[in-house]
Design a protein around this motif. Structure first.
Motif, mmCIF file in Angstrom:
data_model
loop_
_atom_site.group_PDB
_atom_site.id
_atom_site.type_symbol
_atom_site.label_atom_id
_atom_site.label_comp_id
_atom_site.label_asym_id
_atom_site.label_seq_id
_atom_site.Cartn_x
_atom_site.Cartn_y
_atom_site.Cartn_z
ATOM 1 N N ASP A 92 0.832 -1.201 0.000
ATOM 2 C CA ASP A 92 0.000 0.000 0.000
ATOM 3 C C ASP A 92 0.871 1.258 0.000
ATOM 4 O OD1 ASP A 92 -2.451 1.208 -0.120
ATOM 5 O OD2 ASP A 92 -2.986 0.878 1.970
ATOM 6 N N ILE A 93 1.965 1.229 0.776
ATOM 7 C CA ILE A 93 2.859 2.384 0.837
ATOM 8 C C ILE A 93 3.594 2.576 -0.479
ATOM 9 C CG2 ILE A 93 4.886 3.366 1.966
ATOM 10 C CD1 ILE A 93 4.074 1.887 4.505
ATOM 11 N N VAL A 96 -5.581 8.173 -5.843
ATOM 12 C CA VAL A 96 -5.138 7.359 -4.707
ATOM 13 C C VAL A 96 -4.758 8.287 -3.555
ATOM 14 C CG1 VAL A 96 -4.284 5.556 -6.253
ATOM 15 C CG2 VAL A 96 -2.704 7.312 -5.426
ATOM 16 N N PRO A 97 -4.719 7.758 -2.328
ATOM 17 C CA PRO A 97 -4.375 8.605 -1.186
ATOM 18 C C PRO A 97 -2.942 9.142 -1.268
ATOM 19 C CG PRO A 97 -5.412 6.552 -0.467
ATOM 20 C CD PRO A 97 -5.095 6.394 -1.914
ATOM 21 N N THR A 98 -2.734 10.325 -0.709
ATOM 22 C CA THR A 98 -1.394 10.897 -0.576
ATOM 23 C C THR A 98 -0.708 10.292 0.640
ATOM 24 O OG1 THR A 98 -2.050 12.993 -1.569
ATOM 25 C CG2 THR A 98 -0.085 13.010 -0.173
ATOM 26 N N VAL A 99 0.504 9.788 0.468
ATOM 27 C CA VAL A 99 1.267 9.210 1.575
ATOM 28 C C VAL A 99 2.104 10.312 2.215
ATOM 29 C CG1 VAL A 99 2.913 7.453 2.293
ATOM 30 C CG2 VAL A 99 1.361 6.987 0.384
ATOM 31 N N PHE A 100 1.834 10.608 3.488
ATOM 32 C CA PHE A 100 2.593 11.616 4.207
ATOM 33 C C PHE A 100 3.840 11.023 4.855
ATOM 34 C CE2 PHE A 100 -1.585 13.641 4.039
ATOM 35 C CZ PHE A 100 -1.241 14.929 3.682
ATOM 36 N N ALA A 101 3.710 9.821 5.418
ATOM 37 C CA ALA A 101 4.844 9.254 6.150
ATOM 38 C C ALA A 101 4.693 7.748 6.261
ATOM 39 C CB ALA A 101 4.938 9.872 7.549
ATOM 40 N N ASP A 137 -6.442 1.031 -0.483
ATOM 41 C CA ASP A 137 -6.047 -0.305 -0.011
ATOM 42 C C ASP A 137 -5.388 -1.147 -1.093
ATOM 43 O OD1 ASP A 137 -6.986 0.306 2.500
ATOM 44 O OD2 ASP A 137 -8.943 -0.602 2.192
ATOM 45 N N PHE A 138 -4.140 -0.824 -1.379
ATOM 46 C CA PHE A 138 -3.383 -1.518 -2.425
ATOM 47 C C PHE A 138 -2.542 -2.674 -1.879
ATOM 48 C CE2 PHE A 138 -4.591 2.340 -4.508
ATOM 49 C CZ PHE A 138 -4.617 2.052 -5.867
ATOM 50 N N GLU A 139 -2.972 -3.292 -0.804
ATOM 51 C CA GLU A 139 -2.202 -4.395 -0.215
ATOM 52 C C GLU A 139 -2.436 -5.723 -0.909
ATOM 53 O OE1 GLU A 139 -1.680 -4.269 4.252
ATOM 54 O OE2 GLU A 139 -3.357 -2.873 4.036
ATOM 55 N N GLY A 140 -3.432 -5.823 -1.776
ATOM 56 C CA GLY A 140 -3.699 -7.065 -2.483
ATOM 57 C C GLY A 140 -4.566 -8.009 -1.678
#
Length: 445
Positions: free
Chosen positions: A169-170, A184-189, A328-331
């Motif tokens: 997902d990250i 898709v969501p923005t990853v901050f950290a 939720d890109f974890e599969g």
């Protein structure tokens, strides 16, 4: 991070909603805590690890999130803290969560790290965290909503059952952020640590991720089910969602590379999975011949592959005022991590959505089955048109493979619902496409 005994911890772990080992038996073999994220906070929060050995011989590593309390305030203790006081479930300790989230997202103080863990800041959060709380309804992970000024907020997902290496997902969302994809969501950290997870000893393991929250977002599954129940046409929404998936797929191919999958091997794998499924769901047995014929249409082909979502359905979408968003890109959670990281056919994602629409159409007004068929066909056609291209033989094979999986799942977990995927399987085998059975049930897919 020393491994040591933390009395009373096993009861907390084994009864938690995120514990994946229920029914397998087991015991806690080791546990330990990382340095506190903000040791000067009134109630410091520790990331920790719990190593579990199951009765079947399997081993898992679970992540803990524990707040340290020394007074009467806060939730009840789970176990004594090594230095005195008590350790509490930090997910239920909102004051502690606020300090923890603030420390993780604060880029003004420089790099955030402890002896065993570190935070990688990718995008600065443009606000100071004011409050935080756990998101209800969580299952395999724990999500904390950290609120800033106005409507600014981030979602911090704490991974519970740790998998080796980088979290999909990250890595996927961060790469798509860099490619300028806004669906898709923005990853901050991201929080990472050097963890000895079984099967992986080279590099850090991801512990948590902080992503942006989409304001005024509606859950895609609930929205489309509601429209189906009202008999409302969703062609416009599905065209837009298909286009959004197409943009995401194009960016994934550009960022992670492409390849080719042997159609003969794919057909053989799908047939093996069917034979395994028939053992658990004998109702599939009469359909074996036609299903194998559907899979055999892949033979002699070379199927393009690239990084895909891997578990795409309506429950992984959000409808926002600015368009569809995919999360939720974890599969597929039941597939091994290494398999989920490998390149795959984009038709797996397309089929995941068309099968999800089949489930949603069970909410369409009845009892006339024709109404549900018509709604589904319009929605399905619009989604494929928005996606921009199609290969009916390959799509049908992936839809049939997905319906086989669903039939086993419903047989084992919700027998009253098995008519949905089994009816679709019957329709596919008769050449009628992904139609609906008479059953009008509901599933969060």
């Amino acid at each position: 991070m020393p491994d040591g005994s933390l009395p009373g911890l096993w009861e907390h772990i084994s009864t938690a909603r995120w514990f994946a080992g229920k029914g397998r038996g087991g015991r806690l073999i080791a546990a330990g805590l990382f340095d506190a994220v903000d040791p000067d906070a009134p109630c410091p929060v520790h990331h920790g690890l719990a190593r579990v050995r199951h009765d079947d011989g399997g081993r898992d590593v679970y992540q803990l999130l524990l707040s340290e309390r020394h007074g009467p305030d806060g939730p009840p203790g789970i176990c004594p803290a090594p230095g005195g006081g008590r350790l509490c479930d930090a997910a239920e300790d909102e004051a502690a969560l606020a300090h923890w989230a603030r420390a993780l997202l604060d880029t003004t103080a420089g790099p955030t790290s402890g002896a065993d863990w570190r935070v990688e800041h990718m995008v600065a959060f443009p606000s100071r965290v004011r409050a935080a709380h756990r998101l209800s309804g969580e299952q395999s992970n724990t999500t904390v909503v950290a609120e800033g000024d106005g409507d600014q907020a981030v979602m911090i997902k704490v991974f519970r059952r740790l998998e080796p290496g980088e979290n999909l997902d990250i890595t996927t969302c961060a790469a798509l952020n860099r490619a300028g994809v806004d669906a898709v969501p923005t990853v901050f950290a991201a929080v990472r640590a050097d963890v000895d997870v079984p099967g992986f000893r080279d590099g850090p393991t991801d512990l948590a991720m902080a992503t942006g929250r989409f304001p005024d977002a509606a859950d895609g599954w609930r929205l489309i089910c509601s429209r189906a129940a009202q008999g409302r046409d969703v062609s416009a929404e599905m065209t837009e969602l298909g286009a959004a998936l197409g943009r995401v797929h194009a960016a994934m191919a550009g960022r992670f590379g492409t390849g080719l999958l042997d159609g003969d091997g794919t057909a053989e794998r799908m047939t093996r999975e069917l034979d395994d499924a028939i053992i658990l769901a004998p109702a599939l047995a009469p359909h074996r011949g036609p299903l194998v014929a559907i899979f055999d249409e892949l033979r002699g082909r070379s199927l393009p592959v690239h990084r895909v979502h891997g578990d795409f359905h309506l429950g992984q979408t959000l409808s926002t005022p600015d368009g569809w968003r995919i999360i939720d890109f974890e599969g597929e959670p039941l597939r091994p991590a290494a398999e989920r990281r490998s390149l795959d056919s984009p038709w797996r994602d397309v089929a995941g959505m068309t099968r999800s629409l089949s489930y949603a159409s069970s909410e369409a007004p009845g009892p006339a089955e024709a109404g549900r068929r018509e709604w589904l066909e319009r929605a399905r056609t619009a989604f494929l048109a928005g996606y921009g291209h199609r290969d009916d033989a390959v799509l049908l094979a992936y839809e049939a493979n997905k319906a086989v999986y669903e039939t086993v799942y419903e047989t084992l977990n919700r027998p009253g619902w098995v008519g949905i995927p089994l009816g679709a399987t019957t329709a596919m085998c008769s050449g009628a496409g992904a139609l609906l059975p008479d059953t009008a049930e509901r599933k969060d897919r």
